[in-house]
Design an enzyme around this catalytic site. Structure first.
Site, PDB file in Angstrom:
ATOM      1  N   GLU A 192      32.230  -7.988   3.030  1.00 54.55           N
ATOM      2  CA  GLU A 192      32.446  -9.008   3.931  1.00 54.55           C
ATOM      3  C   GLU A 192      31.248  -9.923   4.428  1.00 54.55           C
ATOM      4  O   GLU A 192      31.191 -10.501   5.379  1.00 54.55           O
ATOM      5  CB  GLU A 192      33.342  -8.710   5.082  1.00 54.55           C
ATOM      6  CG  GLU A 192      34.657  -8.029   5.088  1.00 54.55           C
ATOM      7  CD  GLU A 192      35.705  -9.019   4.644  1.00 54.55           C
ATOM      8  OE1 GLU A 192      35.457 -10.199   4.415  1.00 54.55           O
ATOM      9  OE2 GLU A 192      36.913  -8.612   4.212  1.00 54.55           O
TER      10      GLU A 192
HETATM   11  C1  LIG Z   1      33.663  -1.126  -2.155  1.00 53.26           C
HETATM   12  C2  LIG Z   1      33.677  -2.647  -2.040  1.00 53.26           C
HETATM   13  C3  LIG Z   1      34.519  -3.579  -1.956  1.00 53.26           C
HETATM   14  C4  LIG Z   1      34.486  -4.952  -2.147  1.00 53.26           C
HETATM   15  N1  LIG Z   1      35.437  -5.635  -1.880  1.00 53.26           N
HETATM   16  C5  LIG Z   1      35.281  -6.875  -2.220  1.00 53.26           C
HETATM   17  C6  LIG Z   1      36.442  -8.001  -2.259  1.00 53.26           C
HETATM   18  O1  LIG Z   1      37.463  -7.494  -2.141  1.00 53.26           O
HETATM   19  N2  LIG Z   1      36.180  -9.365  -2.437  1.00 53.26           N
HETATM   20  C7  LIG Z   1      34.827  -9.812  -2.849  1.00 53.26           C
HETATM   21  O2  LIG Z   1      34.840 -10.973  -2.858  1.00 53.26           O
HETATM   22  N3  LIG Z   1      33.808  -8.738  -2.541  1.00 53.26           N
HETATM   23  C8  LIG Z   1      34.039  -7.603  -2.441  1.00 53.26           C
HETATM   24  N4  LIG Z   1      33.097  -6.737  -2.632  1.00 53.26           N
HETATM   25  C9  LIG Z   1      31.612  -7.352  -2.524  1.00 53.26           C
HETATM   26  C10 LIG Z   1      30.842  -7.213  -1.509  1.00 53.26           C
HETATM   27  O3  LIG Z   1      31.461  -8.511  -0.697  1.00 53.26           O
HETATM   28  C11 LIG Z   1      29.186  -7.310  -1.819  1.00 53.26           C
HETATM   29  O4  LIG Z   1      28.760  -6.215  -2.442  1.00 53.26           O
HETATM   30  C12 LIG Z   1      28.525  -7.908  -0.661  1.00 53.26           C
HETATM   31  O5  LIG Z   1      28.678  -9.431  -0.263  1.00 53.26           O
HETATM   32  C13 LIG Z   1      27.061  -8.020  -1.117  1.00 53.26           C
HETATM   33  O6  LIG Z   1      26.498  -8.481  -2.084  1.00 53.26           O
HETATM   34  P1  LIG Z   1      25.870  -7.843  -3.392  1.00 53.26           P
HETATM   35  O7  LIG Z   1      26.406  -6.440  -3.554  1.00 53.26           O
HETATM   36  O8  LIG Z   1      25.843  -8.990  -4.414  1.00 53.26           O
HETATM   37  O9  LIG Z   1      24.497  -7.602  -2.740  1.00 53.26           O
HETATM   38  P2  LIG Z   1      23.153  -8.845  -2.930  1.00 53.26           P
HETATM   39  O10 LIG Z   1      23.446  -9.962  -2.625  1.00 53.26           O
HETATM   40  O11 LIG Z   1      22.354  -8.339  -4.252  1.00 53.26           O
HETATM   41  O12 LIG Z   1      22.425  -8.186  -1.600  1.00 53.26           O
HETATM   42  C14 LIG Z   1      21.347  -6.964  -1.620  1.00 53.26           C
HETATM   43  C15 LIG Z   1      20.313  -7.043  -0.357  1.00 53.26           C
HETATM   44  O13 LIG Z   1      19.766  -8.064  -0.180  1.00 53.26           O
HETATM   45  C16 LIG Z   1      20.129  -8.807   0.959  1.00 53.26           C
HETATM   46  N5  LIG Z   1      20.088 -10.165   0.868  1.00 53.26           N
HETATM   47  C17 LIG Z   1      20.587 -10.726   0.061  1.00 53.26           C
HETATM   48  N6  LIG Z   1      20.392 -12.192   0.087  1.00 53.26           N
HETATM   49  C18 LIG Z   1      19.581 -12.143   1.376  1.00 53.26           C
HETATM   50  C19 LIG Z   1      19.080 -13.125   2.296  1.00 53.26           C
HETATM   51  N7  LIG Z   1      18.920 -14.411   1.741  1.00 53.26           N
HETATM   52  N8  LIG Z   1      18.440 -12.799   3.140  1.00 53.26           N
HETATM   53  C20 LIG Z   1      18.041 -11.456   3.348  1.00 53.26           C
HETATM   54  N9  LIG Z   1      18.570 -10.592   2.763  1.00 53.26           N
HETATM   55  C21 LIG Z   1      19.279 -11.063   1.817  1.00 53.26           C
HETATM   56  C22 LIG Z   1      21.402  -8.257   1.340  1.00 53.26           C
HETATM   57  O14 LIG Z   1      21.688  -8.320   2.828  1.00 53.26           O
HETATM   58  C23 LIG Z   1      21.495  -6.864   0.685  1.00 53.26           C
HETATM   59  O15 LIG Z   1      20.868  -6.032   1.692  1.00 53.26           O
HETATM   60  C24 LIG Z   1      32.944  -5.458  -2.357  1.00 53.26           C
HETATM   61  C25 LIG Z   1      31.799  -4.265  -2.570  1.00 53.26           C
HETATM   62  C26 LIG Z   1      32.086  -2.981  -2.452  1.00 53.26           C
HETATM   63  C27 LIG Z   1      30.967  -2.130  -2.523  1.00 53.26           C
END
Ligand SMILES: Cc1cc2nc3c(=O)[nH]c(=O)nc-3n(C[C@H](O)[C@H](O)[C@H](O)COP(=O)(O)OP(=O)(O)OC[C@H]3O[C@@H](n4cnc5c(N)ncnc54)[C@H](O)[C@@H]3O)c2cc1C
Length: 262
Positions: free
Chosen positions: A178
């Site tokens: 989220e």
């Molecule tokens: C079990 C599970 C269920 C999920 N269900 C859904 C779903 O139903 N629908 C859906 O759409 N998504 C879903 N997701 C995806 C989830 O929303 C994303 O994993 C989440 O938004 C984080 O994105 P990412 O994994 O690409 O991390 P990244 O964007 O790669 O982030 C990695 C790290 O970098 C940090 N970061 C990134 N950008 C910045 C910035 N600009 N400034 C500071 N820090 C930053 C983040 O805070 C994080 O700590 C799910 C994920 C999981 C694991």
């Protein structure tokens, strides 16, 4: 053209026609629906953390009454009492926050006149800040509660046979999905500033007023003898300095905003 196709359209979507009835909103405005789904999801997540943490607190206090160490129930040790109390306090804080916002959202939702869906979207947008706050604060509260629960269970907290082990593992994802808590923190500030600059939120006048008070030195007390009073004054001063910095930033933002407008 790379694997993602031309400019912004991925290859598999080129020539793809979406039936009109499948549109989320008007053309080019589907993101509003998507953002509002996120807002609702964030608020629900924050609220659900309360239920989860209450279960963990109940399980922990039950265990603290059953488990004995040094001939005593561990729940009778002062440090254990403090842990359980702190868990309860933090849960109560989030529950109150969510309860109040939910009441406000419901009241605004039920005051709909005209297009109900458009009104609901407006309400969810209006409470986007509260939703992000509920998500961040709720998920961090749950993490704190499950962490303390593992501690109360001691070594057994690490065993899969005991319930807090799973709660500890499951809790972690709430700070990621989220929108990660880092992203939500940035969103909260961005949205606050946007509303402050747009005149919807009287944040700038409040910060400017505070800055003026500090310049006049009204809050400086020179002869505070009691130690606790000195500490409190020092903390107040730190808080005011922080606010003053924000006020200065607000002022320069307002100045550049006015210059750009003209
Ligand atoms: C079990 C599970 C269920 C999920 N269900 C859904 C779903 O139903 N629908 C859906 O759409 N998504 C879903 N997701 C995806 C989830 O929303 C994303 O994993 C989440 O938004 C984080 O994105 P990412 O994994 O690409 O991390 P990244 O964007 O790669 O982030 C990695 C790290 O970098 C940090 N970061 C990134 N950008 C910045 C910035 N600009 N400034 C500071 N820090 C930053 C983040 O805070 C994080 O700590 C799910 C994920 C999981 C694991």
């Amino acid at each position: 053209m790379g694997i993602h196709g031309s400019s912004t359209t991925p290859v598999f979507l080129e020539n793809c026609k979406v039936p009109k009835e499948n549109l989320l909103h008007e053309i080019g405005r589907g993101h509003i629906v998507a953002f509002n789904i996120l807002n609702a999801g964030r608020f629900t997540l924050g609220a659900s953390c309360v239920g989860g943490s209450k279960n963990v607190l109940t399980t922990s206090s039950k265990y603290a009454k059953e488990r004995k160490a040094f001939g005593k129930q561990i729940g009778d040790f002062g440090l254990m009492k403090e842990k359980l109390a702190e868990m309860a306090i933090q849960i109560f804080a989030v529950e109150s926050m969510v309860y109040r916002s939910a009441g406000n959202i419901e009241a605004m939702m039920s005051a709909a006149t005209g297009d109900k869906i458009a009104h609901q979207m407006k309400v969810l947008e209006e409470y986007a800040i509260e939703s992000s706050i509920a998500k961040v604060y709720g998920s961090e509260m749950l993490d704190f509660v499950v962490d303390e629960a593992v501690q109360i269970f001691g070594g057994y907290g690490f065993h899969e046979e005991y319930p807090v082990c799973r709660a500890y593992r499951d809790s972690r994802i709430n700070r990621i999905f989220e929108g990660t808590n880092e992203i939500n923190r940035m969103l909260i500030i961005q949205m606050l500033m946007k509303r402050a600059m747009g005149g919807q939120l009287p944040l700038i006048p409040a910060a400017v007023k505070l800055a003026d008070e500090i310049w006049q030195g009204r809050h400086l007390k020179r002869r505070q003898k009691a130690c606790w009073r000195k500490k409190r004054a020092w903390l107040q001063m730190q808080r005011r300095c922080f606010c003053r910095q924000r006020a200065a930033q607000c002022r320069s933002s307002v100045r550049s905003w006015r210059m750009n407008r003209n």
